[in-house]
Motif scaffolding. Structure first.
Motif, PDB file in Angstrom:
ATOM      1  N   GLN A 188       0.818  -1.204   0.000  1.00 56.45           N
ATOM      2  CA  GLN A 188       0.000   0.000   0.000  1.00 56.45           C
ATOM      3  C   GLN A 188       0.856   1.261   0.000  1.00 56.45           C
ATOM      4  N   ALA A 189       1.822   1.341   0.891  1.00 50.46           N
ATOM      5  CA  ALA A 189       2.683   2.522   0.959  1.00 50.46           C
ATOM      6  C   ALA A 189       3.719   2.532  -0.155  1.00 50.46           C
ATOM      7  N   GLY A 190       4.160   1.329  -0.575  1.00 49.85           N
ATOM      8  CA  GLY A 190       5.238   1.225  -1.545  1.00 49.85           C
ATOM      9  C   GLY A 190       6.515   0.756  -0.855  1.00 49.85           C
ATOM     10  N   TYR A 191       7.600   0.745  -1.619  1.00 51.95           N
ATOM     11  CA  TYR A 191       8.870   0.211  -1.122  1.00 51.95           C
ATOM     12  C   TYR A 191       9.987   1.224  -1.340  1.00 51.95           C
ATOM     13  N   VAL A 192      10.950   1.205  -0.413  1.00 48.50           N
ATOM     14  CA  VAL A 192      12.103   2.103  -0.517  1.00 48.50           C
ATOM     15  C   VAL A 192      13.381   1.270  -0.490  1.00 48.50           C
ATOM     16  N   THR A 193      14.347   1.676  -1.281  1.00 46.94           N
ATOM     17  CA  THR A 193      15.640   0.994  -1.293  1.00 46.94           C
ATOM     18  C   THR A 193      16.634   1.656  -0.348  1.00 46.94           C
ATOM     19  N   SER A 194      16.362   2.896   0.024  1.00 45.91           N
ATOM     20  CA  SER A 194      17.285   3.618   0.916  1.00 45.91           C
ATOM     21  C   SER A 194      17.350   2.980   2.300  1.00 45.91           C
ATOM     22  N   ALA A 195      16.345   2.192   2.665  1.00 48.37           N
ATOM     23  CA  ALA A 195      16.326   1.544   3.977  1.00 48.37           C
ATOM     24  C   ALA A 195      17.397   0.474   4.106  1.00 48.37           C
ATOM     25  N   SER A 196      18.030   0.087   2.999  1.00 48.56           N
ATOM     26  CA  SER A 196      19.064  -0.940   3.086  1.00 48.56           C
ATOM     27  C   SER A 196      20.235  -0.504   3.955  1.00 48.56           C
ATOM     28  N   ASP A 197      20.331   0.787   4.197  1.00 46.68           N
ATOM     29  CA  ASP A 197      21.399   1.301   5.059  1.00 46.68           C
ATOM     30  C   ASP A 197      20.990   1.308   6.532  1.00 46.68           C
ATOM     31  N   TRP A 198      19.753   0.945   6.826  1.00 47.74           N
ATOM     32  CA  TRP A 198      19.287   0.922   8.214  1.00 47.74           C
ATOM     33  C   TRP A 198      19.939  -0.226   8.982  1.00 47.74           C
ATOM     34  N   PRO A 199      20.076  -0.079  10.297  1.00 47.95           N
ATOM     35  CA  PRO A 199      20.563  -1.200  11.110  1.00 47.95           C
ATOM     36  C   PRO A 199      19.560  -2.356  11.081  1.00 47.95           C
ATOM     37  N   LEU A 200      20.062  -3.564  11.025  1.00 48.31           N
ATOM     38  CA  LEU A 200      19.192  -4.728  11.123  1.00 48.31           C
ATOM     39  C   LEU A 200      18.428  -4.701  12.451  1.00 48.31           C
ATOM     40  N   ALA A 201      19.057  -4.134  13.467  1.00 54.69           N
ATOM     41  CA  ALA A 201      18.406  -4.021  14.779  1.00 54.69           C
ATOM     42  C   ALA A 201      17.103  -3.229  14.696  1.00 54.69           C
ATOM     43  N   ARG A 202      16.993  -2.281  13.768  1.00 55.03           N
ATOM     44  CA  ARG A 202      15.769  -1.499  13.621  1.00 55.03           C
ATOM     45  C   ARG A 202      14.641  -2.392  13.076  1.00 55.03           C
ATOM     46  N   ALA A 203      14.980  -3.258  12.144  1.00 55.61           N
ATOM     47  CA  ALA A 203      13.968  -4.183  11.625  1.00 55.61           C
ATOM     48  C   ALA A 203      13.483  -5.123  12.720  1.00 55.61           C
ATOM     49  N   VAL A 204      14.408  -5.614  13.540  1.00 53.52           N
ATOM     50  CA  VAL A 204      14.026  -6.516  14.629  1.00 53.52           C
ATOM     51  C   VAL A 204      13.184  -5.778  15.661  1.00 53.52           C
ATOM     52  N   ALA A 205      13.553  -4.531  15.962  1.00 53.02           N
ATOM     53  CA  ALA A 205      12.785  -3.739  16.928  1.00 53.02           C
ATOM     54  C   ALA A 205      11.374  -3.486  16.420  1.00 53.02           C
ATOM     55  N   ALA A 206      11.234  -3.120  15.154  1.00 54.20           N
ATOM     56  CA  ALA A 206       9.905  -2.895  14.594  1.00 54.20           C
ATOM     57  C   ALA A 206       9.086  -4.177  14.620  1.00 54.20           C
ATOM     58  N   SER A 207       9.729  -5.299  14.312  1.00 53.45           N
ATOM     59  CA  SER A 207       9.039  -6.581  14.262  1.00 53.45           C
ATOM     60  C   SER A 207       8.599  -7.064  15.632  1.00 53.45           C
ATOM     61  N   SER A 208       9.295  -6.623  16.705  1.00 57.83           N
ATOM     62  CA  SER A 208       9.054  -7.185  18.039  1.00 57.83           C
ATOM     63  C   SER A 208       8.595  -6.170  19.073  1.00 57.83           C
ATOM     64  N   CYS A 209       8.200  -4.960  18.662  1.00 57.52           N
ATOM     65  CA  CYS A 209       7.779  -3.956  19.654  1.00 57.52           C
ATOM     66  C   CYS A 209       6.306  -4.185  20.007  1.00 57.52           C
ATOM     67  N   PHE A 210       6.068  -5.230  20.792  1.00 57.42           N
ATOM     68  CA  PHE A 210       4.706  -5.679  21.071  1.00 57.42           C
ATOM     69  C   PHE A 210       3.966  -4.681  21.963  1.00 57.42           C
ATOM     70  N   PRO A 211       2.719  -4.361  21.584  1.00 60.50           N
ATOM     71  CA  PRO A 211       1.912  -3.429  22.368  1.00 60.50           C
ATOM     72  C   PRO A 211       1.279  -4.147  23.568  1.00 60.50           C
ATOM     73  N   PRO A 212       0.970  -3.418  24.655  1.00 63.58           N
ATOM     74  CA  PRO A 212       1.168  -1.977  24.833  1.00 63.58           C
ATOM     75  C   PRO A 212       2.505  -1.632  25.476  1.00 63.58           C
ATOM     76  N   ILE A 213       3.348  -2.655  25.722  1.00 63.18           N
ATOM     77  CA  ILE A 213       4.629  -2.389  26.393  1.00 63.18           C
ATOM     78  C   ILE A 213       5.486  -1.456  25.553  1.00 63.18           C
ATOM     79  N   PHE A 214       5.530  -1.696  24.252  1.00 61.98           N
ATOM     80  CA  PHE A 214       6.322  -0.864  23.347  1.00 61.98           C
ATOM     81  C   PHE A 214       5.382  -0.154  22.375  1.00 61.98           C
ATOM     82  N   GLY A 215       5.583   1.132  22.242  1.00 63.11           N
ATOM     83  CA  GLY A 215       4.808   1.895  21.278  1.00 63.11           C
ATOM     84  C   GLY A 215       5.314   1.644  19.878  1.00 63.11           C
TER      85      GLY A 215
END
Length: 423
Positions: A188-215
């Motif tokens: 829906q939003a589309g895809y970006v290639t610039s994110a390839s420079d992001w830390p892998l830790a950011r992907a893991v954090a986004a994947s595991s920030c379970f609510p409501p403990i993590f926003g």
């Protein structure tokens, strides 16, 4: 899920046209011919899931299946373990996929050392006063802790073989968001290639920030960088500018959506909590129950779609879950935990990121190992040729039911004085 529903709807609309059945059969045959490789899907569930997947992966490693895996798609706790595997591959210069020579020393022991350290309590306390107003700060703090303790890789550093797909939930558009070596985004939003420079830790954090403990974790990418997004409304720029990501389990806790269309085999390791039957008259508990029933229905529907695809021959594969049990061996050899022990104790181990005890880690690893072996034997018997190594408990010292019950006493609780004092 929407893609699956649309595919079924499209098929129904053309079913009655002249020659449609022959054409549909031909199309399905072509799809099967285009499918290739093995996909391994690792569900969410905190450290409990990660340790369960560790055991299942050990058995896949022994059978020679793990090095043949083409794609690993993961959610939350599964993403923690997947990121660890990717880090191990890079550190050990594995150019031929997940082919480890010494599983225990290269993978299992280091991961247990990681899971033995509390990852969440400091984060909860540090942001306790303002988390309600600035929930994203705790998620960013979680990213920093993953970067320090789990992996310092960036997305572009991920190995080409196998392909790693880390799943989160796009709260703006309500769909599955993916992080890979080449791109990040959703349909829906589309895809970006610039994110390839992001830390892998950011992907893991986004994947595991379970609510409501993590926003939710805020995505700060200019809307113009997103390509191929389906949503073209006048408010697109405003919506994409405000993208926020939450735990991948909010949308699909099994993480299989990215691999359904093009893989020949789909293996699903599911550590999602089994649905508990209970009745409560307290108002807050009733509110939680409404949410629990909705989530259970969504998960059950996903399982039915997966099993239906197996039955219809769209692809082959196997599913195993934490609520499964392994049959007792008539000869007395330990081959897994009985159904009562699983239901009453093991499946109730908390889904959290605090320090797990030695007993919790080794029992979960044993359990994942044996239920994976059972599911693979039943669904894919051809993988068990004459030279397939027999299943042997990773931790035979935790075979006794009484010992497991003692060792896991209080494991369902997120707060335990016993664990804090005695480990």
């Amino acid at each position: 899920m929407q893609d699956i529903q649309l595919e079924k709807q499209d098929a129904a609309e053309v079913a009655d046209l002249p020659g449609a059945q022959d054409e549909a059969q031909s199309e399905e045959t072509g799809r099967r011919a285009r499918r290739s490789g093995i996909a391994l899907c690792l569900s969410g569930g905190g450290f409990r899931a990660a340790l369960f997947h560790l055991g299942a992966s050990r058995r896949l490693h022994e059978l020679g299946v793990l090095p043949r895996v083409r794609t690993i798609s993961s959610v939350s706790g599964g993403s923690i373990f997947a990121a660890f595997l990717a880090d191990r591959l890079i550190k050990h210069n594995k150019a031929s996929g997940l082919a480890f020579r010494h599983w225990e020393s290269e993978v299992a022991a280091p991961f247990r050392a990681f899971a033995a350290r509390d990852l969440r309590t400091l984060l909860v306390l540090a942001h306790l006063l303002w988390n309600w107003a600035l929930p994203g700060l705790r998620a960013r703090h979680l990213e920093r802790r993953y970067r320090k303790r789990l992996t310092g890789l960036r997305l572009r550093d991920l190995p080409e073989n196998p392909k790693f797909v880390f799943c989160a939930t796009d709260l703006t558009f309500g769909v599955n968001w993916i992080f890979t070596r080449e791109k990040a985004g959703d349909y829906q939003a589309g895809y970006v290639t610039s994110a390839s420079d992001w830390p892998l830790a950011r992907a893991v954090a986004a994947s595991s920030c379970f609510p409501p403990i993590f926003g939710p974790l805020r995505v700060r990418i200019p809307p113009a960088e997103f390509k191929r997004g389906n949503y073209r409304g006048e408010d697109r720029a405003r919506l994409v500018s405000g993208l926020r990501l939450s735990d991948g389990g909010v949308y699909d806790n099994m993480g299989y959506e990215p691999v359904l269309r093009d893989h020949e085999y789909v293996l699903v390791s599911d550590c999602g909590a089994p649905f508990e039957f209970n009745v409560s008259s307290r108002p807050f508990s009733r509110l939680l129950r409404y949410t629990g029933v909705i989530m259970n229905q969504a998960g059950a529907l996903r399982k039915r779609l997966l099993f239906s695809a197996f039955t219809d021959g769209k692809f082959r594969g196997a599913y195993w879950g934490i609520g499964d049990s392994a049959p007792a061996d008539p000869g007395g050899e330990f081959r897994g935990y009985a159904a009562g022990l699983v239901e009453e104790v093991i499946s109730k181990v908390r889904t959290d990121l605090d320090a797990f005890t030695d007993a919790e880690m080794r029992v979960l690893e044993n359990h994942g190992y044996f239920v994976a072996d059972k599911a693979l034997r039943r669904r894919l018997p051809e993988w068990f040729t004459g030279d397939a190594p027999p299943a042997r408990a990773p931790h035979l010292g935790w075979a006794d039911e009484a010992a497991v019950r003692r060792g896991l006493r209080g494991s369902a609780s997120r707060l335990s004085v016993r664990r804090l004092l005695f480990g």
